[in-house]
Design an enzyme around this catalytic site. Structure first.
Site, PDB file in Angstrom:
ATOM      1  N   CYS A 116      -5.035  10.247  -8.876  1.00 51.67           N
ATOM      2  CA  CYS A 116      -5.091   8.781  -8.873  1.00 51.67           C
ATOM      3  C   CYS A 116      -5.462   8.168  -7.520  1.00 51.67           C
ATOM      4  CB  CYS A 116      -3.755   8.212  -9.347  1.00 51.67           C
ATOM      5  SG  CYS A 116      -3.366   8.650 -11.052  1.00 51.67           S
ATOM      6  N   HIS A 256      -2.983   0.704  -7.151  1.00 52.57           N
ATOM      7  CA  HIS A 256      -3.232   1.602  -8.277  1.00 52.57           C
ATOM      8  C   HIS A 256      -2.281   1.200  -9.406  1.00 52.57           C
ATOM      9  CE1 HIS A 256      -3.659   5.007 -10.812  1.00 52.57           C
ATOM     10  NE2 HIS A 256      -2.475   5.500 -10.527  1.00 52.57           N
ATOM     11  N   ASN A 286      -2.978   3.142 -17.140  1.00 50.46           N
ATOM     12  CA  ASN A 286      -3.389   3.878 -15.939  1.00 50.46           C
ATOM     13  C   ASN A 286      -4.684   4.638 -16.245  1.00 50.46           C
ATOM     14  OD1 ASN A 286      -3.729   5.617 -13.780  1.00 50.46           O
ATOM     15  ND2 ASN A 286      -1.641   6.415 -13.801  1.00 50.46           N
TER      16      ASN A 286
END
EC number: 2.3.1.180
Length: 329
Positions: A116, A256, A286
């Site tokens: 990520c 994020h 996500n």
């Protein structure tokens, strides 16, 4: 001569049409809309459907839109850094596949894998090629088809992830706009808490690995959450201190989108109210490497030249980091 900074001069994003709602997930696994929302902030996520469509399919859509916005041809791109955890195939790189699909005949490129945190790693890496004078147009793509590595019988992971892709163009800027600073970190000791068990050279695909469902995201939620909350907030605060920025100086935080509670903790540590935080996790979940560029794409119309923007991420590895940039247009 003025110092050359690498500035974002265009941004674009793409998300697939299919919407997977919490309501639909209730019919697949033992969960509820209330449970998912209260713990993650997610209401729905997008899923890429269609035979043979991989991450590069979404990247083509994002990048073609970006080129159109900027008014340039694909042949002007010199370097493609494709940040992804779900490449179309182990090799060749999705950057090569993308270059071929969009007609970027003069570009070289490679994939960057940092889970990520990949997009901010890629942004920092791309900036070096601009600052050194080596290249004038660098494409940084962040995208993932997370649905390809999710076990939809595992309620701890299937509620979190979605598919999507964003892209930015980096070009030289001599007015002081663009990327000012970055802090990037990693700690491989955290790998056991968030990883894909099989499919690599240590544990190649076999009947056994497929039967055991080892080609999917394995996450120990509590350990990851604890580490992410602390480290993402710390690194965002650290980049502010290093650049003498107060909360008043920061125009936007682009975090994020892993979990609403992690985002809130980071904003709180930086002293920022929610009005300064880009949040679209409720709609996209996500998307791993896609989260930050998708935020920039959605908020683009609100951004002004000179805005102080801080990007912050945390991912498997563990990897984490922060980038401070001044918006250039």
């Amino acid at each position: 001569m003025n110092k050359i900074h690498a500035a974002i001069t265009a941004v674009n994003g793409y998300v697939p049409d299919y919407v997977l709602t919490n309501k639909e997930l209730e019919s697949i696994v033992d969960t509820t809309d209330e449970w998912i929302t209260s713990r993650t902030g997610i209401k729905e996520r997008r899923i890429l459907k269609g035979e043979g469509l991989g991450t590069s399919h979404m990247a083509v859509e994002a990048v073609n839109g970006l080129l159109k916005k900027r008014g340039i041809s694909a042949e002007e791109i010199e370097l493609i850094i494709f940040c992804t955890t779900t490449p179309d195939m182990p090799f060749p790189a999705s950057a090569n596949i993308l270059a071929d699909k969009i007609g970027a005949k003069n570009a070289w490129g490679y994939d960057l894998q940092a889970a990520c945190s990949g997009f901010i790693y890629g942004l920092s890496t791309g900036a070096q090629f601009i600052e050194s004078g080596k290249h004038k147009k660098v494409l940084v793509v962040g995208g993932d088809k997370m649905s390809s590595i999710i076990n939809y019988n595992d309620r701890t992971t299937c509620i979190i992830f979605g598919d999507g892709c964003g892209a930015v163009l980096l070009e030289p800027n001599e007015e002081g706009m663009g990327i000012q600073d970055s802090i990037l970190k990693s700690d491989g000791a955290g790998r056991q808490f968030l990883h894909q068990k099989a499919g690599g050279s240590a544990r190649p695909a076999s009947h056994e690995t497929v039967d055991n469902n080892e080609h999917v995201v394995h996450q120990e939620g509590q350990a990851v959450f604890k580490f992410a909350v602390t480290n993402m907030a710390d690194v965002a605060a650290e980049i502010m201190e290093r650049n003498n920025l107060t909360s008043d100086d920061v125009t936007w935080l682009v975090p994020h989108q892993a979990n609403k509670r992690i985002i809130d903790a980071t904003a709180s540590r930086m002293g920022l109210g929610t009005e300064k935080v880009m949040i679209n996790i409720q709609r996209y979940g996500n998307t791993t490497n896609g989260t930050i560029p998708l935020c920039l794409w959605e908020w683009e119309s609100q951004l002004k030249k000179g805005d102080n923007i801080i990007l912050a991420a945390f991912g498997g590895g563990f990897t984490w980091g922060s980038v401070y940039l001044k918006w250039a247009y």
